[in-house]
Write a protein that holds these residues in place. Sequence first.
Motif, short mmCIF file in Angstrom:
data_model
loop_
_atom_site.label_atom_id
_atom_site.label_comp_id
_atom_site.label_asym_id
_atom_site.label_seq_id
_atom_site.Cartn_x
_atom_site.Cartn_y
_atom_site.Cartn_z
N LEU A 138 -5.99 2.00 -8.27
CA LEU A 138 -5.80 1.90 -6.82
C LEU A 138 -5.44 0.48 -6.40
O LEU A 138 -4.61 0.28 -5.51
CB LEU A 138 -7.05 2.37 -6.08
CG LEU A 138 -7.31 3.88 -6.14
CD1 LEU A 138 -8.70 4.19 -5.59
CD2 LEU A 138 -6.25 4.63 -5.35
N SER A 139 -6.05 -0.49 -7.03
CA SER A 139 -5.75 -1.89 -6.73
C SER A 139 -4.29 -2.22 -7.06
O SER A 139 -3.59 -2.86 -6.27
CB SER A 139 -6.69 -2.80 -7.51
OG SER A 139 -6.38 -4.14 -7.30
N LYS A 140 -3.85 -1.76 -8.21
CA LYS A 140 -2.44 -1.99 -8.60
C LYS A 140 -1.49 -1.26 -7.66
O LYS A 140 -0.43 -1.79 -7.31
CB LYS A 140 -2.21 -1.55 -10.03
CG LYS A 140 -2.85 -2.46 -11.04
CD LYS A 140 -2.65 -1.95 -12.45
CE LYS A 140 -3.40 -2.84 -13.43
NZ LYS A 140 -3.34 -2.34 -14.80
N ALA A 154 -15.48 -3.25 -5.01
CA ALA A 154 -15.64 -1.83 -5.32
C ALA A 154 -16.35 -1.63 -6.65
O ALA A 154 -17.11 -0.67 -6.81
CB ALA A 154 -14.28 -1.13 -5.34
N LYS A 155 -16.14 -2.53 -7.61
CA LYS A 155 -16.79 -2.40 -8.91
C LYS A 155 -18.22 -2.90 -8.87
O LYS A 155 -19.12 -2.27 -9.40
CB LYS A 155 -16.02 -3.19 -9.97
CG LYS A 155 -14.75 -2.52 -10.42
CD LYS A 155 -14.09 -3.37 -11.47
CE LYS A 155 -12.83 -2.71 -11.99
NZ LYS A 155 -12.17 -3.53 -13.01
N HIS A 180 -2.83 -1.80 5.26
CA HIS A 180 -4.24 -1.99 4.91
C HIS A 180 -5.09 -0.84 5.46
O HIS A 180 -5.91 -0.26 4.74
CB HIS A 180 -4.72 -3.33 5.46
CG HIS A 180 -6.16 -3.63 5.21
ND1 HIS A 180 -6.59 -4.23 4.05
CD2 HIS A 180 -7.26 -3.41 5.96
CE1 HIS A 180 -7.90 -4.37 4.10
NE2 HIS A 180 -8.34 -3.88 5.26
N SER A 181 -4.89 -0.51 6.72
CA SER A 181 -5.71 0.52 7.36
C SER A 181 -5.48 1.90 6.74
O SER A 181 -6.43 2.62 6.43
CB SER A 181 -5.39 0.59 8.85
OG SER A 181 -5.69 -0.63 9.47
N VAL A 202 -8.48 5.77 0.68
CA VAL A 202 -9.30 5.44 -0.48
C VAL A 202 -10.78 5.67 -0.17
O VAL A 202 -11.51 6.23 -0.98
CB VAL A 202 -9.05 3.98 -0.92
CG1 VAL A 202 -10.11 3.51 -1.89
CG2 VAL A 202 -7.68 3.85 -1.53
N SER A 203 -11.22 5.27 1.01
CA SER A 203 -12.63 5.44 1.39
C SER A 203 -13.00 6.92 1.48
O SER A 203 -14.10 7.30 1.11
CB SER A 203 -12.91 4.76 2.71
OG SER A 203 -12.79 3.37 2.58
#
Length: 131
Positions: free
Chosen positions: A7-9, A64-65, A120-121, A127-128
Motif C-alpha cells: 500500500l505504501s508503494k 502502521a507497522k 491523501h484523503s 485503506v482505513s
Amino acid sequence: MADVNKLSKRYIRQGILLTSGLFLIGLLVAQVCNKYGLIVPLIVSALFILAIETADALIWKRVAKKSPDSLATFYTGASGFRLLLSLLVLFIYYLIAGRQEMLPFFIVFVCFYIMSLVHHSLFFSKVSNRL
C-alpha cells in the motif's frame, strides 16, 4: 505487513503519477498561453508535493507497522504538517521572487496542494476501511 508495504508503494506510485500528470497539464497551459513564467512555479510545486507524498507514505508505513492504533493521530498530524510546510514554501517564494510573481505561483501551488489533499484523503480513507 506485506500489505502495508504494498500500500505504501502504491501511494507513492499514485502520487508520482498524479503529480506528473498535473505537471504536464501545467506545461501544456504554459505553452498554449505563452506563460513561460509558470515553469518555475510548476517545478517548485511538483517537487514539494513529491517530497510530501513520499514522506507521508514512508511515515504511514512505519506507523502502521509499529503502532496501528496511532493512525488517526498520524492523519491529523500529516495534514497539519503539510499545511505548515506549504505556508513556509509560500513565504520563502515570496521572499525570493517578490510580490509580482506571487499570484501565478500561488495559483499553481494551490492546484498541486489540493490534488495532494484529495489523493491523501481518498487513499487513506479506503485503506482505513480495509484495515
